[in-house]
Design a protein around this motif. Structure first.
Motif, PDB file in Angstrom:
ATOM      1  N   LYS A 283      45.785  84.956  32.200  1.00 29.54           N
ATOM      2  CA  LYS A 283      44.367  85.319  32.251  1.00 29.54           C
ATOM      3  C   LYS A 283      44.060  86.532  31.364  1.00 29.54           C
ATOM      4  O   LYS A 283      42.941  86.720  30.922  1.00 29.54           O
ATOM      5  CB  LYS A 283      43.950  85.599  33.697  1.00 29.54           C
ATOM      6  N   CYS A 284      45.086  87.335  31.097  1.00 33.58           N
ATOM      7  CA  CYS A 284      44.912  88.481  30.203  1.00 33.58           C
ATOM      8  C   CYS A 284      44.885  88.064  28.743  1.00 33.58           C
ATOM      9  O   CYS A 284      44.768  88.925  27.856  1.00 33.58           O
ATOM     10  CB  CYS A 284      46.041  89.487  30.401  1.00 33.58           C
TER      11      CYS A 284
ATOM     12  N   ALA B 160      54.738  84.037  40.518  1.00 30.79           N
ATOM     13  CA  ALA B 160      53.689  83.054  40.228  1.00 30.79           C
ATOM     14  C   ALA B 160      52.361  83.749  39.965  1.00 30.79           C
ATOM     15  O   ALA B 160      51.631  83.404  39.033  1.00 30.79           O
ATOM     16  CB  ALA B 160      53.572  82.071  41.389  1.00 30.79           C
ATOM     17  N   GLU B 161      52.037  84.755  40.790  1.00 33.94           N
ATOM     18  CA  GLU B 161      50.795  85.492  40.599  1.00 33.94           C
ATOM     19  C   GLU B 161      50.846  86.291  39.296  1.00 33.94           C
ATOM     20  O   GLU B 161      49.857  86.382  38.563  1.00 33.94           O
ATOM     21  CB  GLU B 161      50.551  86.434  41.786  1.00 33.94           C
ATOM     22  N   ALA B 162      52.000  86.858  38.990  1.00 33.44           N
ATOM     23  CA  ALA B 162      52.140  87.659  37.770  1.00 33.44           C
ATOM     24  C   ALA B 162      51.977  86.788  36.520  1.00 33.44           C
ATOM     25  O   ALA B 162      51.311  87.185  35.567  1.00 33.44           O
ATOM     26  CB  ALA B 162      53.505  88.349  37.756  1.00 33.44           C
ATOM     27  N   ASP B 163      52.584  85.614  36.536  1.00 32.12           N
ATOM     28  CA  ASP B 163      52.458  84.700  35.398  1.00 32.12           C
ATOM     29  C   ASP B 163      51.004  84.316  35.170  1.00 32.12           C
ATOM     30  O   ASP B 163      50.541  84.219  34.021  1.00 32.12           O
ATOM     31  CB  ASP B 163      53.298  83.438  35.629  1.00 32.12           C
TER      32      ASP B 163
ATOM     33  N   ILE C 297      47.659  93.800  29.722  1.00 33.17           N
ATOM     34  CA  ILE C 297      48.747  93.506  30.664  1.00 33.17           C
ATOM     35  C   ILE C 297      49.372  94.789  31.194  1.00 33.17           C
ATOM     36  O   ILE C 297      49.589  94.949  32.405  1.00 33.17           O
ATOM     37  CB  ILE C 297      49.825  92.624  29.977  1.00 33.17           C
ATOM     38  N   VAL C 298      49.661  95.735  30.290  1.00 34.31           N
ATOM     39  CA  VAL C 298      50.292  96.994  30.696  1.00 34.31           C
ATOM     40  C   VAL C 298      49.383  97.795  31.627  1.00 34.31           C
ATOM     41  O   VAL C 298      49.828  98.343  32.640  1.00 34.31           O
ATOM     42  CB  VAL C 298      50.674  97.821  29.452  1.00 34.31           C
TER      43      VAL C 298
ATOM     44  N   ASN D 113      43.285  87.141  40.473  1.00 32.00           N
ATOM     45  CA  ASN D 113      43.396  85.771  39.974  1.00 32.00           C
ATOM     46  C   ASN D 113      42.270  84.866  40.470  1.00 32.00           C
ATOM     47  O   ASN D 113      41.892  83.913  39.791  1.00 32.00           O
ATOM     48  CB  ASN D 113      44.752  85.173  40.360  1.00 32.00           C
ATOM     49  N   ALA D 114      41.758  85.154  41.664  1.00 34.00           N
ATOM     50  CA  ALA D 114      40.720  84.298  42.237  1.00 34.00           C
ATOM     51  C   ALA D 114      39.434  84.356  41.412  1.00 34.00           C
ATOM     52  O   ALA D 114      38.755  83.341  41.225  1.00 34.00           O
ATOM     53  CB  ALA D 114      40.443  84.702  43.681  1.00 34.00           C
ATOM     54  N   ASN D 115      39.080  85.542  40.917  1.00 32.83           N
ATOM     55  CA  ASN D 115      37.877  85.691  40.093  1.00 32.83           C
ATOM     56  C   ASN D 115      38.159  86.831  39.120  1.00 32.83           C
ATOM     57  O   ASN D 115      37.688  87.951  39.285  1.00 32.83           O
ATOM     58  CB  ASN D 115      36.662  86.000  40.959  1.00 32.83           C
TER      59      ASN D 115
END
Length: 568
Positions: A10-11, A2-5, A18-19, A39-41
């Motif tokens: 966001k990228c 979920a965090e990775a998605d 991403i890489v 992800n938070a900021n």
């Protein structure tokens, strides 16, 4: 995952970024904690993460230079996108109608306003702010996907440099409270926000122009202090009929009202006629079956999207179709009754779906003659007895580009051969319930519509279906040459065995063939290698290996060696 998605989104789906972030995360002691921090900021965390940042400086510089080159209105549009907190995918038409209501468009009529606003969306796509988003196999741009990286970076740079933002946007999510008691110009309430009444009622709404709410609705979200509110977007919320009545009472200056997929709404109040500035009304996929009489007072109304989605075999979006039982058959009831006098709404650009198989249906058809600015029209309840009334009413509608017809269940459809669609039509959808037929000769009439670019069939029947796009039917009935001479997209959905035939000199411009058959159906193509410009073939459904192997073999025989075949 979920965090990775979330990080990937966001990228902005830029592989280079991403890489690099994946390499950075692979070396930190606690991957999950660091991913959550990012992800938070995201933009702040990325800038404070030294490792790997240097390789992105050129990307950030390029992004910001593109933003600096944008004119002021386009900058407004960029910041406006941050209102959509639930998903980065937005229907193009939703943005168009909102921005027209906000006054972002230029033009003297509904068509020029739509064209100008679509141009703004195209500019955003050009600079990388958004990407086109379509269903697999669909060539039309129906939705846009926000590039979160671009949006976050632009906002962070403006704030860092203390430059006056061209738009005041506030978003309430989770436990957030406002840093200032002023809501600003635009407010979005996310589904995760705790619905704190005290926080909400302490806000200053004196400058609020738009309110967007996701999921759970609370009556206190509407206040008579919202005197300049123009846009109210309540898609997918739990709003009720009583709430709608309060909205109409307290917000008389609305220009845009969307209740799309608000399934608890079944009736629109007669007070709707007090919204004299209203331009757009979206009640698609609600339980509303008829429009109030007072709607004819809304002389500025340009857009009505109503009715439930036809119970088709392919769904473009979630829906809850209403159905009724007639003579043992399930029939979709997709359309709303409209009051007498609907012809007074002469500014109408988009109207549908309206049901003409009701008392007063003939009068409604006659009034369509006055709506000469129509570009899109959807009608249900078309039958042998009223189809001539429909086509005689719209024969002079030179602006009409898209027509959707839901046919009333009929044992005999030979009258379809007499269809005479307007000559400028580019997109035609026909929803039909077929019980038994020999040859569906309406193809002869449809084939002569010169500007037709998209044709969509939905067959719901237990009988075998044979579609012959050819210069001569098996019965020996000759067609005129060059049928469907500008057709680019052909969509077919079928619940039974299907055989599609193509002739040598027909559909010369066809680029996309999209077929969806239910499990257990068989499929056969004859002459699929003949449309010379065919680029995409998308087959959806459950088929045995024989069907798939035969289709692959025929695709190989096509002169376009790069023909894209997708089996889903």
């Amino acid at each position: 995952m979920a965090e990775a998605d979330l990080i990937i989104d966001k990228c902005g789906r830029l592989p280079k970024l991403i890489v690099a972030l994946a390499e950075y995360l692979a070396e930190v002691p606690n991957v999950i904690r660091e991913a959550r921090r990012l992800n938070a900021n995201f933009m702040y965390a990325l800038k404070t993460t030294r490792k790997g940042l240097d390789s992105f400086r050129d990307v950030f510089t390029w992004m910001y230079s593109r933003f600096q080159a944008c004119h002021q209105l386009l900058r407004k549009c960029i910041f406006y996108l941050s209102l959509f907190t639930q998903s980065s995918i937005i229907r193009q038409n939703r943005l168009v109608r909102r921005w027209i209501a906000e006054g972002y468009s230029e033009g003297t009529d509904s068509n020029s306003m739509v064209e100008y606003t679509e141009k703004l969306i195209h500019e955003l796509i050009t600079i990388g702010m958004m990407e086109t988003h379509t269903k697999a196999g669909d060539m039309r741009m129906t939705s846009c996907q926000i590039n979160s990286l671009f949006l976050d970076y632009f906002i962070s740079r403006e704030m860092e440099e203390n430059i006056f933002l061209p738009l005041e946007v506030s978003v309430l999510v989770q436990d957030s409270t406002m840093n200032t008691q002023r809501a600003g110009q635009h407010l979005a309430i996310g589904s995760s926000w705790k619905r704190d009444k005290f926080v909400f009622e302490s806000l200053d709404f004196s400058r609020l122009r738009s309110l967007t709410v996701s999921r759970e609705w609370k009556p206190f979200f509407i206040s008579d202090r919202m005197r300049v509110l123009r846009v109210l977007d309540l898609e997918d919320t739990s709003i009720t009929d009583d709430d709608v009545e309060e909205i109409v009472k307290k917000l008389p200056r609305l220009k845009f009202l969307s209740l799309r997929r608000c399934t608890k709404v079944s009736c629109l109040p007669d007070l709707l006629g007090n919204l004299r500035q209203l331009q757009s009304l979206d009640i698609k996929h609600t339980s509303v079956t008829k429009l109030p009489k007072s709607i004819i007072k809304l002389q500025k109304l340009q857009y009505i999207n109503a009715g439930t989605k036809v119970a088709a075999l392919t769904d473009d979006e979630p829906s809850t179709p209403r159905r009724i039982i007639r003579h043992g058959h399930v029939v979709a009831c997709d359309g709303v009754m409209v009051p007498g006098g609907i012809g007074a709404l002469v500014a109408m650009h988009t109207l549908g779906v309206i049901n003409v198989n009701t008392r007063g249906g003939w009068a409604t058809l006659k009034e369509l003659k006055n709506l000469t600015q129509l570009h899109k029209l959807g009608v249900s309840g078309i039958s042998r007895s009223n189809f001539k009334g429909l086509f005689s009413a719209i024969v002079g509608h030179n602006h009409l580009e898209s027509l959707s017809l839901q046919l009333h269940m009929d044992k005999d459809l030979d009258w379809l051969a007499k269809l005479t669609p307007p000559g400028n039509l580019q997109r035609l959808k026909i929803h039909v319930h077929v019980e038994k037929y020999a040859h569906w000769s309406c193809l002869q009439a449809l084939g002569q519509v010169r500007r037709l670019q998209t044709l969509s069939f939905r067959f719901k029947t237990e009988q075998d279906v044979e579609l012959q796009f050819s210069d001569m039917m098996d019965s020996g009935t000759w067609y005129a040459p060059n049928q469907f001479c500008e057709l680019k997209v052909l969509e077919i959905a079928c619940s039974s065995n299907l055989h599609v035939k193509f002739a040598e000199n027909e559909m010369t411009e066809l680029e996309l063939l999209k077929v969806h058959c239910l499990e257990g159906s068989s499929l056969k193509f004859s002459g699929i290698e003949r449309p010379a410009k065919l680029k995409y073939v998308w087959l959806k459904g459950s088929f045995d290996d024989t069907v798939k192997a035969e289709l692959r073999q025929k695709v190989k025989q096509h002169q376009n060696k790069h023909l894209d075949l997708k089996l889903e």
